[in-house]
Motif scaffolding. Structure first.
Motif, PDB file in Angstrom:
ATOM      1  N   GLU A   1       0.798  -1.221   0.000  1.00  0.00           N
ATOM      2  CA  GLU A   1       0.000   0.000   0.000  1.00  0.00           C
ATOM      3  C   GLU A   1       0.839   1.283   0.000  1.00  0.00           C
ATOM      4  O   GLU A   1       0.314   2.361  -0.235  1.00  0.00           O
ATOM      5  CB  GLU A   1      -0.976   0.007   1.178  1.00  0.00           C
TER       6      GLU A   1
ATOM      7  N   GLY B   1       0.580   3.864  -2.977  1.00  0.00           N
ATOM      8  CA  GLY B   1      -0.652   4.651  -2.964  1.00  0.00           C
ATOM      9  C   GLY B   1      -0.598   5.754  -1.917  1.00  0.00           C
ATOM     10  O   GLY B   1      -1.113   6.861  -2.141  1.00  0.00           O
TER      11      GLY B   1
ATOM     12  N   SER C   1      -4.640  -1.179   1.706  1.00  0.00           N
ATOM     13  CA  SER C   1      -5.663  -0.501   0.934  1.00  0.00           C
ATOM     14  C   SER C   1      -4.982   0.353  -0.129  1.00  0.00           C
ATOM     15  O   SER C   1      -3.794   0.630  -0.040  1.00  0.00           O
ATOM     16  CB  SER C   1      -6.525   0.369   1.844  1.00  0.00           C
ATOM     17  N   GLN C   2      -5.759   0.794  -1.081  1.00  0.00           N
ATOM     18  CA  GLN C   2      -5.253   1.700  -2.110  1.00  0.00           C
ATOM     19  C   GLN C   2      -5.649   3.106  -1.677  1.00  0.00           C
ATOM     20  O   GLN C   2      -6.782   3.527  -1.870  1.00  0.00           O
ATOM     21  CB  GLN C   2      -5.860   1.342  -3.470  1.00  0.00           C
TER      22      GLN C   2
ATOM     23  N   ASP D   1      -4.885   6.122  -2.637  1.00  0.00           N
ATOM     24  CA  ASP D   1      -5.063   7.217  -3.579  1.00  0.00           C
ATOM     25  C   ASP D   1      -6.323   7.034  -4.442  1.00  0.00           C
ATOM     26  O   ASP D   1      -6.501   7.705  -5.440  1.00  0.00           O
ATOM     27  CB  ASP D   1      -3.826   7.379  -4.459  1.00  0.00           C
ATOM     28  N   ARG D   2      -7.230   6.177  -3.997  1.00  0.00           N
ATOM     29  CA  ARG D   2      -8.456   5.946  -4.763  1.00  0.00           C
ATOM     30  C   ARG D   2      -9.436   7.115  -4.565  1.00  0.00           C
ATOM     31  O   ARG D   2      -9.336   7.865  -3.585  1.00  0.00           O
ATOM     32  CB  ARG D   2      -9.089   4.606  -4.394  1.00  0.00           C
TER      33      ARG D   2
ATOM     34  N   GLU E   1     -12.512   7.515  -3.540  1.00  0.00           N
ATOM     35  CA  GLU E   1     -13.312   7.652  -2.306  1.00  0.00           C
ATOM     36  C   GLU E   1     -12.506   8.300  -1.176  1.00  0.00           C
ATOM     37  O   GLU E   1     -13.050   9.066  -0.382  1.00  0.00           O
ATOM     38  CB  GLU E   1     -13.816   6.287  -1.805  1.00  0.00           C
TER      39      GLU E   1
END
Length: 177
Positions: free
Chosen positions: A81, A84, A159-160, A162-163, A165
């Motif tokens: 992760e 990101g 988790s990602q 830089d997404r 949401e």
């Protein structure tokens, strides 16, 4: 074990269970004449005392949105992760109302070569001590987005970051500050 011993053991177990049910559900402390005073609820701070990788003490800024990531160099999901997080940091690093805290319990001699090898340009910190109960856990990575002592978002596991949401959540909070 004889039949008589089994029966006595079962009877004793039933008596103990009955007593436990009685004291839990029917016998209140007020009936015993005791006055139970409620302890005042003290809200434990989610802000950690930190040091940078040179050993200088750093206080988390309570007036900024804090992106807090707990990780380790040896943790595969943490490493997955990190790109990101770097992208998210690059987007907000110059914003005056957000701060990033990438925290490891490992010493600088372990973290610095990792950072150099991977080429990360993130604000890495160390924390040695018990985490506040709201941030405590036995799994890493753990990530929290905090503002004014309130945890706005949290995630355990990779988790990602830089997404869209996550960016929407941060942008919404920045607009309200």
């Amino acid at each position: 074990m004889s039949s008589t011993t089994k029966k006595l053991s079962l009877l004793l177990l039933l008596i103990m269970a009955g007593a436990a049910v009685y004291f839990v559900f029917f016998k209140s402390p007020a009936q015993e004449g005791n006055v139970v005073a409620e302890a005042p609820v003290v809200q434990e701070s989610v802000y950690l005392p930190l040091t940078d990788l040179t050993g200088k003490e750093v206080a988390m800024d309570e007036n900024k949105i804090a992106f807090v990531n707990v990780w380790a160099t040896w943790c595969g999901p943490c490493n997955m992760e990190m790109p990101g997080i770097q992208t998210l940091y690059n987007k907000y690093k110059d914003h005056s109302k957000i701060a990033f805290y990438i925290i490891s319990d490992e010493d600088a001699e372990t973290v610095n070569p990792f950072i150099a090898r991977k080429g990360y340009n993130l604000p890495f910190y160390q924390y040695a001590g018990p985490y506040p109960s709201q941030l405590d856990g036995n799994a890493i990575p753990r990530t929290y987005i905090i503002y004014k002592g309130k945890i706005l978002a949290q995630e355990v596991g990779a988790s990602q970051w830089d997404r869209p949401e996550v960016i929407e959540l941060i942008e919404k909070q920045l607009a309200e500050i």
